[in-house]
Enzyme design. Structure first.
Site, PDB file in Angstrom:
ATOM      1  N   ARG A 102      45.442  36.924   6.569  1.00 15.14           N
ATOM      2  CA  ARG A 102      45.669  35.640   5.891  1.00 15.14           C
ATOM      3  C   ARG A 102      45.706  34.489   6.899  1.00 15.14           C
ATOM      4  NH1 ARG A 102      50.776  34.085   1.937  1.00 15.14           N
ATOM      5  NH2 ARG A 102      50.316  31.854   1.758  1.00 15.14           N
ATOM      6  N   ASN A 111      45.692  39.077  -5.101  1.00 16.57           N
ATOM      7  CA  ASN A 111      44.874  37.865  -5.182  1.00 16.57           C
ATOM      8  C   ASN A 111      43.520  38.036  -4.507  1.00 16.57           C
ATOM      9  OD1 ASN A 111      46.266  35.839  -6.615  1.00 16.57           O
ATOM     10  ND2 ASN A 111      47.745  35.682  -4.932  1.00 16.57           N
ATOM     11  N   CYS A 154      49.726  36.483 -12.815  1.00 16.03           N
ATOM     12  CA  CYS A 154      50.088  35.423 -11.876  1.00 16.03           C
ATOM     13  C   CYS A 154      51.421  34.845 -12.327  1.00 16.03           C
ATOM     14  CB  CYS A 154      49.023  34.338 -11.884  1.00 16.03           C
ATOM     15  SG  CYS A 154      49.443  32.920 -10.862  1.00 16.03           S
ATOM     16  N   HIS A 213      44.745  30.349 -11.206  1.00 16.63           N
ATOM     17  CA  HIS A 213      44.943  29.216 -10.298  1.00 16.63           C
ATOM     18  C   HIS A 213      44.006  28.059 -10.671  1.00 16.63           C
ATOM     19  CE1 HIS A 213      47.052  31.777  -6.944  1.00 16.63           C
ATOM     20  NE2 HIS A 213      47.621  31.883  -8.126  1.00 16.63           N
ATOM     21  N   TYR A 241      47.792  24.426  -8.772  1.00 19.64           N
ATOM     22  CA  TYR A 241      46.660  24.560  -7.851  1.00 19.64           C
ATOM     23  C   TYR A 241      45.574  23.501  -8.083  1.00 19.64           C
ATOM     24  CZ  TYR A 241      48.376  28.900  -5.804  1.00 19.64           C
ATOM     25  OH  TYR A 241      49.117  29.825  -5.116  1.00 19.64           O
TER      26      TYR A 241
HETATM   27  P1  NAD Z   1      51.809  41.959   2.322  1.00 16.15           P
HETATM   28  O1  NAD Z   1      51.054  41.387   3.457  1.00 16.15           O
HETATM   29  O2  NAD Z   1      53.243  42.222   2.476  1.00 16.15           O
HETATM   30  O3  NAD Z   1      51.060  43.290   1.852  1.00 16.15           O
HETATM   31  C1  NAD Z   1      51.660  44.168   0.942  1.00 16.15           C
HETATM   32  C2  NAD Z   1      51.390  45.589   1.355  1.00 16.15           C
HETATM   33  O4  NAD Z   1      50.024  45.940   1.109  1.00 16.15           O
HETATM   34  C3  NAD Z   1      51.623  45.858   2.841  1.00 16.15           C
HETATM   35  O5  NAD Z   1      52.728  46.696   3.021  1.00 16.15           O
HETATM   36  C4  NAD Z   1      50.308  46.473   3.296  1.00 16.15           C
HETATM   37  O6  NAD Z   1      50.458  47.495   4.235  1.00 16.15           O
HETATM   38  C5  NAD Z   1      49.732  46.980   1.999  1.00 16.15           C
HETATM   39  N1  NAD Z   1      48.303  47.305   2.016  1.00 16.15           N
HETATM   40  C6  NAD Z   1      47.319  46.715   2.700  1.00 16.15           C
HETATM   41  N2  NAD Z   1      46.146  47.325   2.435  1.00 16.15           N
HETATM   42  C7  NAD Z   1      46.400  48.309   1.548  1.00 16.15           C
HETATM   43  C8  NAD Z   1      45.603  49.292   0.892  1.00 16.15           C
HETATM   44  N3  NAD Z   1      44.294  49.389   1.111  1.00 16.15           N
HETATM   45  N4  NAD Z   1      46.210  50.162   0.045  1.00 16.15           N
HETATM   46  C9  NAD Z   1      47.533  50.100  -0.171  1.00 16.15           C
HETATM   47  N5  NAD Z   1      48.339  49.197   0.421  1.00 16.15           N
HETATM   48  C10 NAD Z   1      47.780  48.314   1.271  1.00 16.15           C
HETATM   49  O7  NAD Z   1      51.525  41.030   1.055  1.00 16.15           O
HETATM   50  P2  NAD Z   1      52.461  40.137   0.125  1.00 16.15           P
HETATM   51  O8  NAD Z   1      52.611  38.815   0.749  1.00 16.15           O
HETATM   52  O9  NAD Z   1      53.653  40.880  -0.276  1.00 16.15           O
HETATM   53  O10 NAD Z   1      51.504  39.963  -1.113  1.00 16.15           O
HETATM   54  C11 NAD Z   1      50.970  41.095  -1.748  1.00 16.15           C
HETATM   55  C12 NAD Z   1      49.821  40.726  -2.643  1.00 16.15           C
HETATM   56  O11 NAD Z   1      50.286  40.123  -3.837  1.00 16.15           O
HETATM   57  C13 NAD Z   1      48.823  39.756  -2.042  1.00 16.15           C
HETATM   58  O12 NAD Z   1      47.511  40.120  -2.422  1.00 16.15           O
HETATM   59  C14 NAD Z   1      49.219  38.441  -2.658  1.00 16.15           C
HETATM   60  O13 NAD Z   1      48.158  37.534  -2.704  1.00 16.15           O
HETATM   61  C15 NAD Z   1      49.618  38.893  -4.028  1.00 16.15           C
HETATM   62  N6  NAD Z   1      50.495  37.988  -4.785  1.00 16.15           N
HETATM   63  C16 NAD Z   1      50.039  37.593  -5.980  1.00 16.15           C
HETATM   64  C17 NAD Z   1      50.793  36.777  -6.777  1.00 16.15           C
HETATM   65  C18 NAD Z   1      50.189  36.322  -8.056  1.00 16.15           C
HETATM   66  O14 NAD Z   1      50.588  35.293  -8.595  1.00 16.15           O
HETATM   67  N7  NAD Z   1      49.222  37.033  -8.610  1.00 16.15           N
HETATM   68  C19 NAD Z   1      52.057  36.370  -6.367  1.00 16.15           C
HETATM   69  C20 NAD Z   1      52.515  36.806  -5.135  1.00 16.15           C
HETATM   70  C21 NAD Z   1      51.729  37.630  -4.348  1.00 16.15           C
HETATM   71  C1  G6P Z   2      51.977  31.598  -5.884  1.00 21.14           C
HETATM   72  C2  G6P Z   2      50.868  32.289  -6.522  1.00 21.14           C
HETATM   73  C3  G6P Z   2      50.441  33.470  -5.845  1.00 21.14           C
HETATM   74  C4  G6P Z   2      50.386  33.252  -4.356  1.00 21.14           C
HETATM   75  C5  G6P Z   2      51.746  32.899  -3.858  1.00 21.14           C
HETATM   76  C6  G6P Z   2      51.741  32.502  -2.410  1.00 21.14           C
HETATM   77  O1  G6P Z   2      52.643  30.787  -6.585  1.00 21.14           O
HETATM   78  O2  G6P Z   2      50.863  32.376  -7.887  1.00 21.14           O
HETATM   79  O3  G6P Z   2      49.250  33.919  -6.373  1.00 21.14           O
HETATM   80  O4  G6P Z   2      49.931  34.375  -3.703  1.00 21.14           O
HETATM   81  O5  G6P Z   2      52.412  31.996  -4.637  1.00 21.14           O
HETATM   82  O6  G6P Z   2      53.039  32.501  -1.948  1.00 21.14           O
HETATM   83  P1  G6P Z   2      53.378  32.666  -0.421  1.00 21.14           P
HETATM   84  O7  G6P Z   2      54.847  32.596  -0.353  1.00 21.14           O
HETATM   85  O8  G6P Z   2      52.807  33.994  -0.008  1.00 21.14           O
HETATM   86  O9  G6P Z   2      52.677  31.542   0.275  1.00 21.14           O
HETATM   87 MN    MN Z   3      49.073  33.429  -8.575  1.00 24.50          MN
END
Ligand code: NAD
Ligand code: G6P
Ligand code: MN
Ligand code: MN
Length: 434
Positions: free
Chosen positions: A93, A147, A169, A199, A252
């Site tokens: 990232r 995401n 989301c 978004h 967004y």
């Molecule tokens: P992070 O960097 O902590 O990653 C989470 C875990 O994924 C890590 O422990 C990592 O080892 C693991 N990982 C990586 N590749 C993998 C694979 N191939 N198989 C299984 N596990 C794997 O990430 P985070 O900041 O906790 O965010 C996690 C995800 O959730 C991201 O993709 C982020 O964009 C998403 N997210 C989405 C929303 C939303 O609104 N949809 C909100 C928050 C976070």
């Molecule tokens: C949001 C979104 C997520 C995004 C996250 C980022 O509000 O809906 O899709 O991944 O926040 O948050 P962060 O704390 O990782 O910057």
């Molecule tokens: Mn989102």
């Protein structure tokens, strides 16, 4: 009982998910939770996994949290698979955000060039997960958070040929929670109606008498941005634009409607070594969270987790799962196949819309056509997404370049191509298709 498998279980967000399941246990009795990660995430998985088990142990319910680095072992007979992984972890990232900024482009890990590359890294992994699910848990629902949530959900349906998937989301749920408070009315008194893309959605709101209160909310939202996720800098929207569109844009949309100011802010943080990009800020928050999770006395979600932008995501995830499991027909905003709800996009496009969720999945609620300004944006964005998805599957360089050229956050030209080439090199290890 119900078996839940969470892929990317080592995420610092996992305690929020556990809290959501504990709160809803009476309506959603779980028997097993499996947290799955990969060897690079082993330490995170163990720390957050123990924390998750302590949360259940402190609850009245008897649930075991299994930790596994073997996805196939975990997926066997799952009822729900949730995905919240980050291919390449935060280091990836940081590159998504810094490389574009180094050329004067916004990085943005979901909408900009960063988001395009996050999709390229993520889609192949999700398509593998779907192949495993076809074999090991063919009746399970895939609840995706990874995401860019809309694009990857579309790719799962289109290229994975897997229909039992919903993309989620936390942004819409923030509006559902905050707007009744803003108008001083009870929860459930307002009717919300969302449509667009992840978004990139808009919504309108009516009160208990059926009167449209969209305008009134927009006026308040310009003054008070407290419902904006913490990762988005608050540049207010132009009031004349809001007045004209008669819809509430999502947080967004600032990246598109106030691109100049959003880029300026991102560059300022990037150029200040004390601040850094959002990914670098999150690295610090994550470090602090994992220190807390190591404390063997901690058995509830710590307050600091709300500093992450995704706060409240468990409300959406758990509500969606509970609605499928007990055929509840709850209103949830999800990324799902359009089926005509947004007539400006194709019926087989995945869109983010208000839907009723029950045992059959999502029943999207018709929104109707958008006006030219919003329709134009929407069609550009969806078709940009389709180029990214196809490039993620085929590794077609020219098509990826098309996506870069179309993306409104990327000014076309030599620099854009340079950013793309640098990102391809930086992420080489996670881009088997190129
Ligand atoms: P992070 O960097 O902590 O990653 C989470 C875990 O994924 C890590 O422990 C990592 O080892 C693991 N990982 C990586 N590749 C993998 C694979 N191939 N198989 C299984 N596990 C794997 O990430 P985070 O900041 O906790 O965010 C996690 C995800 O959730 C991201 O993709 C982020 O964009 C998403 N997210 C989405 C929303 C939303 O609104 N949809 C909100 C928050 C976070
Ligand atoms: C949001 C979104 C997520 C995004 C996250 C980022 O509000 O809906 O899709 O991944 O926040 O948050 P962060 O704390 O990782 O910057
Ligand atoms: Mn989102
Ligand atoms: Mn900031």
């Amino acid at each position: 009982g119900i078996k839940i498998v969470t892929i990317g279980g080592g995420s610092s967000y996992t305690p929020e998910l556990m809290e959501g399941f504990i709160k809803r246990y009476e309506s959603l009795p779980l028997s097993e939770i499996w947290l799955v990660d990969i060897p690079e995430g082993k330490e995170k998985l163990e720390t957050v996994g123990k924390m998750a088990q302590r949360m259940w142990d402190a609850s009245p319910y008897d649930v075991t949290v299994h930790l596994s680095l073997d996805r196939r072992e975990a997926l066997k007979d799952a009822d729900f698979v949730t995905t919240q992984f980050r291919v390449g972890l935060l280091d990836a990232r940081i590159k998504d955000e810094r490389i574009p900024l180094s050329h004067g482009f916004l990085g943005q890990e979901t909408n900009g060039p960063g988001g395009i590359f996050k999709a390229l890294r993520t889609i192949p992994v999700l398509l593998d997960i779907v192949e495993d699910m076809k074999e090991l848990c063919p009746n399970a629902w895939l609840i995706n958070f990874t995401n860019p949530s809309g694009m990857v959900t579309d790719a799962i349906v289109r290229y994975g040929k897997w229909e039992k998937v919903l993309g989620l989301c936390n942004v819409p749920v923030n509006s559902l929670i905050n707007e009744p408070e803003m108008l001083n009315v009870g929860e459930g008194e307002l009717t919300h109606h969302f449509a667009g893309l992840n978004h990139f959605h808009w919504h309108r709101v009516k009160d208990a008498n059926g009167h449209d209160v969209t305008d009134q909310l927009n006026k308040q939202l310009v003054e008070d941005a407290s419902s904006l996720p913490s990762n988005i800098f608050d540049v207010p929207f132009f009031e004349e634009q809001l007045q004209q569109m008669q819809l509430i844009p999502c947080g967004y949309h600032r990246y598109y409607y106030r691109a100049e100011e959003m880029l300026e802010h991102a560059l300022k943080e990037y150029n200040d070594p004390e601040i850094g990009t959002r990914a670098e800020q999150v690295r610090q928050t994550e470090k602090e969270l994992f220190e807390l999770y190591k404390d063997e006395h901690l058995d509830h979600k710590p307050e600091q987790l709300s500093q992450r932008g995704g706060t409240h995501y468990s409300d959406v995830a758990c509500e969606t799962i509970a609605s499928i499991a007990s055929n509840k027909n709850t209103h949830v905003v999800v990324s799902t196949v359009n089926k005509g709800a947004v007539p400006d996009l194709a019926p087989d496009d995945v869109v983010e819309v208000s839907a009723y969720i029950n045992a059959t999945g999502a029943q999207p609620i018709a929104f109707g056509s958008l006006h030219p300004a919003e329709r134009g944006w929407l069609q550009v964005m969806k078709n940009m997404e389709l180029c990214v998805e196809e490039a993620a599957v085929t590794g077609d360089y020219g098509l990826l370049l098309q996506a870069f050229i179309i993306n409104p956050l990327i000014q076309s030209g030599e620099s854009a191509k340079q950013v793309m080439n640098e990102l391809l090199i930086a992420h080489k290890a996670y881009l088997p298709q190129f």
